[in-house]
Write a protein that holds these residues in place. Structure first.
Motif, PDB file in Angstrom:
ATOM      1  N   GLU A 267     -11.447  -1.943 -11.471  1.00 17.04           N
ATOM      2  CA  GLU A 267     -11.620  -3.579 -12.425  1.00 17.04           C
ATOM      3  C   GLU A 267     -11.057  -3.567 -13.518  1.00 17.04           C
ATOM      4  O   GLU A 267     -11.043  -5.013 -14.040  1.00 17.04           O
ATOM      5  CB  GLU A 267     -14.358  -3.283 -12.216  1.00 17.04           C
ATOM      6  N   ASP A 268     -11.435  -2.265 -14.181  1.00 13.68           N
ATOM      7  CA  ASP A 268     -10.525  -2.616 -15.738  1.00 13.68           C
ATOM      8  C   ASP A 268      -9.360  -3.062 -15.707  1.00 13.68           C
ATOM      9  O   ASP A 268      -8.859  -3.649 -16.531  1.00 13.68           O
ATOM     10  CB  ASP A 268     -10.904  -1.004 -16.049  1.00 13.68           C
ATOM     11  N   SER A 269      -9.028  -2.621 -14.717  1.00 11.76           N
ATOM     12  CA  SER A 269      -7.407  -2.769 -15.373  1.00 11.76           C
ATOM     13  C   SER A 269      -7.148  -3.778 -14.011  1.00 11.76           C
ATOM     14  O   SER A 269      -5.989  -4.969 -14.699  1.00 11.76           O
ATOM     15  CB  SER A 269      -6.505  -1.739 -14.063  1.00 11.76           C
ATOM     16  N   TYR A 270      -7.794  -4.306 -12.922  1.00 14.48           N
ATOM     17  CA  TYR A 270      -7.064  -5.999 -12.388  1.00 14.48           C
ATOM     18  C   TYR A 270      -7.635  -6.949 -12.251  1.00 14.48           C
ATOM     19  O   TYR A 270      -8.037  -7.953 -11.102  1.00 14.48           O
ATOM     20  CB  TYR A 270      -6.659  -5.243 -10.733  1.00 14.48           C
ATOM     21  N   GLY A 271      -9.020  -6.818 -12.251  1.00 17.91           N
ATOM     22  CA  GLY A 271      -9.957  -7.404 -11.523  1.00 17.91           C
ATOM     23  C   GLY A 271     -11.190  -7.880 -11.049  1.00 17.91           C
ATOM     24  O   GLY A 271     -11.472  -8.994 -10.645  1.00 17.91           O
ATOM     25  N   ILE A 272     -10.684  -6.087 -10.143  1.00 17.63           N
ATOM     26  CA  ILE A 272     -11.077  -6.152  -8.672  1.00 17.63           C
ATOM     27  C   ILE A 272     -12.669  -5.802  -9.000  1.00 17.63           C
ATOM     28  O   ILE A 272     -12.489  -4.048  -9.085  1.00 17.63           O
ATOM     29  CB  ILE A 272      -9.821  -6.108  -7.733  1.00 17.63           C
TER      30      ILE A 272
ATOM     31  N   HIS B  64      -3.253 -11.713  -3.097  1.00 22.30           N
ATOM     32  CA  HIS B  64      -1.898 -12.171  -3.803  1.00 22.30           C
ATOM     33  C   HIS B  64      -0.988 -10.829  -4.101  1.00 22.30           C
ATOM     34  O   HIS B  64       0.538 -10.876  -4.636  1.00 22.30           O
ATOM     35  CB  HIS B  64      -2.178 -12.986  -5.796  1.00 22.30           C
ATOM     36  N   PHE B  65      -1.968 -10.015  -4.815  1.00 22.03           N
ATOM     37  CA  PHE B  65      -1.288  -8.703  -4.834  1.00 22.03           C
ATOM     38  C   PHE B  65       0.104  -8.081  -3.622  1.00 22.03           C
ATOM     39  O   PHE B  65       0.958  -8.323  -3.674  1.00 22.03           O
ATOM     40  CB  PHE B  65      -1.657  -7.321  -5.212  1.00 22.03           C
ATOM     41  N   LEU B  66      -0.161  -8.290  -1.896  1.00 25.30           N
ATOM     42  CA  LEU B  66       0.142  -8.184  -0.746  1.00 25.30           C
ATOM     43  C   LEU B  66       0.979  -9.425  -0.973  1.00 25.30           C
ATOM     44  O   LEU B  66       2.194  -8.654  -0.166  1.00 25.30           O
ATOM     45  CB  LEU B  66      -0.980  -8.056  -0.034  1.00 25.30           C
ATOM     46  N   ARG B  67       0.933 -10.240  -0.909  1.00 21.71           N
ATOM     47  CA  ARG B  67       1.651 -11.556  -0.796  1.00 21.71           C
ATOM     48  C   ARG B  67       3.504 -10.906  -2.016  1.00 21.71           C
ATOM     49  O   ARG B  67       4.112 -12.003  -1.560  1.00 21.71           O
ATOM     50  CB  ARG B  67       1.025 -12.552  -0.961  1.00 21.71           C
ATOM     51  N   SER B  68       2.166 -10.264  -3.344  1.00 21.54           N
ATOM     52  CA  SER B  68       3.328 -10.335  -3.636  1.00 21.54           C
ATOM     53  C   SER B  68       5.050  -9.554  -3.611  1.00 21.54           C
ATOM     54  O   SER B  68       5.359  -9.050  -4.037  1.00 21.54           O
ATOM     55  CB  SER B  68       3.313 -10.077  -5.688  1.00 21.54           C
ATOM     56  N   LEU B  69       4.693  -8.765  -2.339  1.00 17.55           N
ATOM     57  CA  LEU B  69       5.499  -6.970  -2.210  1.00 17.55           C
ATOM     58  C   LEU B  69       6.298  -7.900  -1.265  1.00 17.55           C
ATOM     59  O   LEU B  69       6.641  -9.408  -0.918  1.00 17.55           O
ATOM     60  CB  LEU B  69       4.147  -6.515  -1.381  1.00 17.55           C
ATOM     61  N   THR B  70       7.434  -6.945  -0.941  1.00 12.93           N
ATOM     62  CA  THR B  70       8.534  -6.980  -0.646  1.00 12.93           C
ATOM     63  C   THR B  70       8.458  -6.767   0.773  1.00 12.93           C
ATOM     64  O   THR B  70       7.296  -6.669   1.305  1.00 12.93           O
ATOM     65  CB  THR B  70       9.934  -6.452  -1.351  1.00 12.93           C
ATOM     66  N   ASP B  71       9.452  -7.029   1.911  1.00 14.61           N
ATOM     67  CA  ASP B  71       9.364  -6.171   3.440  1.00 14.61           C
ATOM     68  C   ASP B  71       8.905  -4.806   3.522  1.00 14.61           C
ATOM     69  O   ASP B  71       7.970  -4.266   4.121  1.00 14.61           O
ATOM     70  CB  ASP B  71       9.967  -6.616   3.709  1.00 14.61           C
ATOM     71  N   TRP B  72       9.550  -4.148   2.145  1.00 10.50           N
ATOM     72  CA  TRP B  72       9.656  -2.620   2.378  1.00 10.50           C
ATOM     73  C   TRP B  72       8.585  -2.561   1.511  1.00 10.50           C
ATOM     74  O   TRP B  72       8.093  -1.101   2.162  1.00 10.50           O
ATOM     75  CB  TRP B  72      11.162  -2.322   1.298  1.00 10.50           C
ATOM     76  N   GLN B  73       8.273  -2.728   0.404  1.00 12.16           N
ATOM     77  CA  GLN B  73       6.881  -3.065  -0.074  1.00 12.16           C
ATOM     78  C   GLN B  73       5.989  -2.685   0.874  1.00 12.16           C
ATOM     79  O   GLN B  73       4.892  -1.675   1.176  1.00 12.16           O
ATOM     80  CB  GLN B  73       6.490  -3.132  -1.619  1.00 12.16           C
ATOM     81  N   LEU B  74       5.531  -3.948   1.856  1.00 10.21           N
ATOM     82  CA  LEU B  74       4.635  -3.658   3.156  1.00 10.21           C
ATOM     83  C   LEU B  74       4.330  -2.796   3.825  1.00 10.21           C
ATOM     84  O   LEU B  74       3.621  -2.558   4.238  1.00 10.21           O
ATOM     85  CB  LEU B  74       4.878  -5.524   3.416  1.00 10.21           C
ATOM     86  N   ALA B  75       5.577  -2.760   4.096  1.00 13.19           N
ATOM     87  CA  ALA B  75       5.753  -1.345   4.952  1.00 13.19           C
ATOM     88  C   ALA B  75       4.570  -0.217   5.353  1.00 13.19           C
ATOM     89  O   ALA B  75       4.497   0.252   5.321  1.00 13.19           O
ATOM     90  CB  ALA B  75       7.740  -0.936   5.056  1.00 13.19           C
TER      91      ALA B  75
END
Length: 266
Positions: free
Chosen positions: A116-121, A144-155
């Motif tokens: 929460e402190d770092s990302y407001g989550i 939003h974080f997940l959709r910002s990932l590349t295909d490699w990061q998402l894997a």
């Protein structure tokens, strides 16, 4: 060996020829150090005709998935990974027995505060069997974080969350708030408690739990290493890959293990 790929990136060469994915796609790796690591996996294969051990190639497996699987299934993978947050293991608590409730609070609450402190989550928790409703803003930020990932990061993140049953712990691990071992132990808090309860009753197969835990740890270690290796902007710190390193969660889990040992000896 490793060579430059036409148009950028790197290829692993076997007998001078670039390797391909299981679906025969061209495999161009995004960073030199990932290419070196994949090449090392190929070098560790048994040099015997007809003998191939895919379990020795976690990085190659994730790299192939990044090319063969993620582009075609990206939306499905995004949704399944986000569900690991809406039903996150850190959100499920108990109020009885009190010592387990205390272990959960000591283990999870500092991680949730950092998130929460770092990302407001913010993360809602529950002591019921029903999935807690997470704040819409928190879901939106995670999505939003997940959709910002590349295909490699998402894997990599998909494998992390599948093993940890937690997107919160996955992000904590990649932010180095916890170690690999600490993240795995966090995801198994209640299992450690139940293990102590069932030990010696004949209702718990300890060897099977150890095998499952080893599989989870290997999956988490492979995915986190993969994610560090595809990040060209940071160095891979030894503590992020050292299974003996104890982070915040690891220290909390020492209390759980102490309790388990005390209960067993009582």
């Amino acid at each position: 060996g490793v060579g430059d790929a036409e148009g950028g990136g790197y290829q692993v060469l076997l007998d001078g020829r670039p390797i391909k994915t299981p679906r025969m796609s061209k495999l161009v790796l995004p960073t030199y150090r990932l290419a070196l690591a994949v090449a090392a996996e190929w070098d560790r294969q048994p040099h015997k005709p007809g003998v191939f051990r895919p379990n020795l190639m976690p990085l190659m497996t994730l790299a192939a998935s990044s090319v063969d699987e993620v582009p075609a299934k990206r939306e499905k993978m995004l949704n399944s990974t986000l569900r690991a947050f809406t039903g996150d293991v850190v959100a499920y608590r108990v109020d009885d027995p009190p010592d387990l409730a205390a272990i959960q609070a000591e283990t999870f609450d500092p991680i949730l505060k950092s998130l929460e402190d770092s990302y407001g989550i913010a993360v809602n928790t529950t002591t019921t069997f029903f999935m807690p409703e997470q704040p819409a803003e928190s879901i939106e930020i995670m999505d939003h974080f997940l959709r910002s990932l590349t295909d490699w990061q998402l894997a990599g993140y998909q494998q992390l969350t599948a093993n940890l049953k937690s997107l919160v712990l996955s992000r904590a691990l990649m932010n180095r708030w916890v170690s690999i071992e600490g993240a795995v132990e966090c995801s198994q808090v209640e299992e450690y408690y139940q293990r102590a309860q069932r030990r010696g009753t004949g209702g718990f197969v300890e060897g099977m739990h150890d095998v499952d835990l080893a599989d989870i740890t290997l999956g988490v270690a492979g995915a986190s290493t993969f994610l560090h290796l595809i990040d060209s902007d940071v160095e891979v710190h030894a503590e992020a890959e050292n299974l003996d390193h104890r982070g915040l969660a690891g220290r909390s889990m020492e209390n759980a293990k102490h309790w388990a040992d005390r209960d067993t000896l009582a």
